[in-house]
Every structure is written in structure tokens, then in C-alpha cells.
Design an enzyme around this catalytic site. Sequence first.
Site, PDB file in Angstrom:
ATOM      1  N   TYR A  17       0.843  -1.203   0.000  1.00 33.15           N
ATOM      2  CA  TYR A  17       0.000   0.000   0.000  1.00 33.15           C
ATOM      3  C   TYR A  17       0.875   1.249   0.000  1.00 33.15           C
ATOM      4  O   TYR A  17       0.658   2.179  -0.784  1.00 33.15           O
ATOM      5  CB  TYR A  17      -0.927  -0.010   1.219  1.00 33.15           C
ATOM      6  CG  TYR A  17      -1.923   1.123   1.239  1.00 33.15           C
ATOM      7  CD1 TYR A  17      -3.175   0.984   0.652  1.00 33.15           C
ATOM      8  CD2 TYR A  17      -1.613   2.347   1.839  1.00 33.15           C
ATOM      9  CE1 TYR A  17      -4.089   2.034   0.666  1.00 33.15           C
ATOM     10  CE2 TYR A  17      -2.516   3.389   1.857  1.00 33.15           C
ATOM     11  CZ  TYR A  17      -3.753   3.227   1.273  1.00 33.15           C
ATOM     12  OH  TYR A  17      -4.655   4.260   1.277  1.00 33.15           O
ATOM     13  N   HIS A  21       1.378   4.123  -3.083  1.00 33.44           N
ATOM     14  CA  HIS A  21       1.107   5.542  -2.857  1.00 33.44           C
ATOM     15  C   HIS A  21       2.363   6.400  -3.025  1.00 33.44           C
ATOM     16  O   HIS A  21       2.273   7.557  -3.427  1.00 33.44           O
ATOM     17  CB  HIS A  21       0.449   5.760  -1.494  1.00 33.44           C
ATOM     18  CG  HIS A  21      -1.010   5.456  -1.527  1.00 33.44           C
ATOM     19  ND1 HIS A  21      -1.499   4.168  -1.519  1.00 33.44           N
ATOM     20  CD2 HIS A  21      -2.082   6.281  -1.628  1.00 33.44           C
ATOM     21  CE1 HIS A  21      -2.818   4.204  -1.595  1.00 33.44           C
ATOM     22  NE2 HIS A  21      -3.201   5.478  -1.659  1.00 33.44           N
ATOM     23  N   TYR A  40      -3.590  15.965   1.778  1.00 31.21           N
ATOM     24  CA  TYR A  40      -4.134  14.607   1.892  1.00 31.21           C
ATOM     25  C   TYR A  40      -3.139  13.743   2.656  1.00 31.21           C
ATOM     26  O   TYR A  40      -1.976  13.636   2.269  1.00 31.21           O
ATOM     27  CB  TYR A  40      -4.361  14.059   0.494  1.00 31.21           C
ATOM     28  CG  TYR A  40      -5.246  12.848   0.366  1.00 31.21           C
ATOM     29  CD1 TYR A  40      -5.766  12.181   1.459  1.00 31.21           C
ATOM     30  CD2 TYR A  40      -5.567  12.367  -0.888  1.00 31.21           C
ATOM     31  CE1 TYR A  40      -6.581  11.080   1.300  1.00 31.21           C
ATOM     32  CE2 TYR A  40      -6.383  11.261  -1.068  1.00 31.21           C
ATOM     33  CZ  TYR A  40      -6.880  10.620   0.036  1.00 31.21           C
ATOM     34  OH  TYR A  40      -7.693   9.522  -0.118  1.00 31.21           O
ATOM     35  N   TRP A  75      -7.627   3.680 -10.584  1.00 26.62           N
ATOM     36  CA  TRP A  75      -6.910   3.554  -9.305  1.00 26.62           C
ATOM     37  C   TRP A  75      -7.611   2.551  -8.401  1.00 26.62           C
ATOM     38  O   TRP A  75      -6.968   1.717  -7.766  1.00 26.62           O
ATOM     39  CB  TRP A  75      -6.786   4.921  -8.632  1.00 26.62           C
ATOM     40  CG  TRP A  75      -6.021   4.868  -7.344  1.00 26.62           C
ATOM     41  CD1 TRP A  75      -6.538   4.888  -6.081  1.00 26.62           C
ATOM     42  CD2 TRP A  75      -4.608   4.761  -7.191  1.00 26.62           C
ATOM     43  NE1 TRP A  75      -5.531   4.811  -5.156  1.00 26.62           N
ATOM     44  CE2 TRP A  75      -4.339   4.730  -5.810  1.00 26.62           C
ATOM     45  CE3 TRP A  75      -3.545   4.693  -8.093  1.00 26.62           C
ATOM     46  CZ2 TRP A  75      -3.043   4.632  -5.307  1.00 26.62           C
ATOM     47  CZ3 TRP A  75      -2.259   4.589  -7.582  1.00 26.62           C
ATOM     48  CH2 TRP A  75      -2.012   4.558  -6.207  1.00 26.62           C
ATOM     49  N   TRP A  76      -8.951   2.651  -8.330  1.00 26.24           N
ATOM     50  CA  TRP A  76      -9.682   1.689  -7.506  1.00 26.24           C
ATOM     51  C   TRP A  76      -9.390   0.264  -7.948  1.00 26.24           C
ATOM     52  O   TRP A  76      -9.151  -0.613  -7.120  1.00 26.24           O
ATOM     53  CB  TRP A  76     -11.182   1.942  -7.598  1.00 26.24           C
ATOM     54  CG  TRP A  76     -11.683   3.145  -6.878  1.00 26.24           C
ATOM     55  CD1 TRP A  76     -11.015   3.961  -6.008  1.00 26.24           C
ATOM     56  CD2 TRP A  76     -12.996   3.672  -6.976  1.00 26.24           C
ATOM     57  NE1 TRP A  76     -11.836   4.957  -5.560  1.00 26.24           N
ATOM     58  CE2 TRP A  76     -13.062   4.810  -6.134  1.00 26.24           C
ATOM     59  CE3 TRP A  76     -14.135   3.310  -7.683  1.00 26.24           C
ATOM     60  CZ2 TRP A  76     -14.215   5.567  -5.982  1.00 26.24           C
ATOM     61  CZ3 TRP A  76     -15.282   4.063  -7.540  1.00 26.24           C
ATOM     62  CH2 TRP A  76     -15.321   5.179  -6.697  1.00 26.24           C
TER      63      TRP A  76
END
Length: 103
Positions: A17, A21, A40, A75-76
Site C-alpha cells: 500500500y 502511494h 491529503y 486507481w480503484w
Amino acid sequence: MIKTFKMKLYPGMEEEYERRHNELWPEMIDMIHEHGGRNYTIALDPDTLTLFGYIEIDDPERWAAGADTAINRKWWDFMADIMETNPDNSPVSVDLPVLFHLD
């Protein structure tokens, strides 16, 4: 406006993860900014694999419209194998109420 939420990783996917990112696609960064998102941050509780998100947004409707962009859906799909998702591959995300904020 501040938006906070939580999501959940699958066991053993913490490093993956973070890696994904750290290599966030420029098109995703552009989409976030174009839909009013800034500052963010996503944090992880390693004991529960719960991700906690914080983002400042200009307008909730403008931000929500970003979900329907092609890059966001891509992206999902890219992230679906490492975290809990809905049938459309969107992350299972629960909004959290902000109880305190200090600038």
C-alpha cells in the site's frame, strides 16, 4: 472543509500500500487537485490494519465528482487486491466525524 474517513487493508499489504502511494500516478494527483483536494494524509493503525484518511476539500459535491473520473476508477481497480472494496472496486470507506481541529 476537512474530510476524515477510514478504510481497511488486507493482512500483509502494508508495504505494498505504501509503495503504491509513494508512486502515485501524476494523473491521480491532478484529479485530486482538480476536484478541490489538498493536504491529503493517510495513516495506518498496524494493530488493526485500519487506514485513517484526512483531506481538506473545497466543496463536498466537487470532491465527490472525482469518484466518477476514469483515472479514479482505474486507481480503484489497481488497489482492489490489497484492501477491502465494494463490488465496483471502490474502497470500503467510512466517514468519521471531526470532533476537534486546531490550525
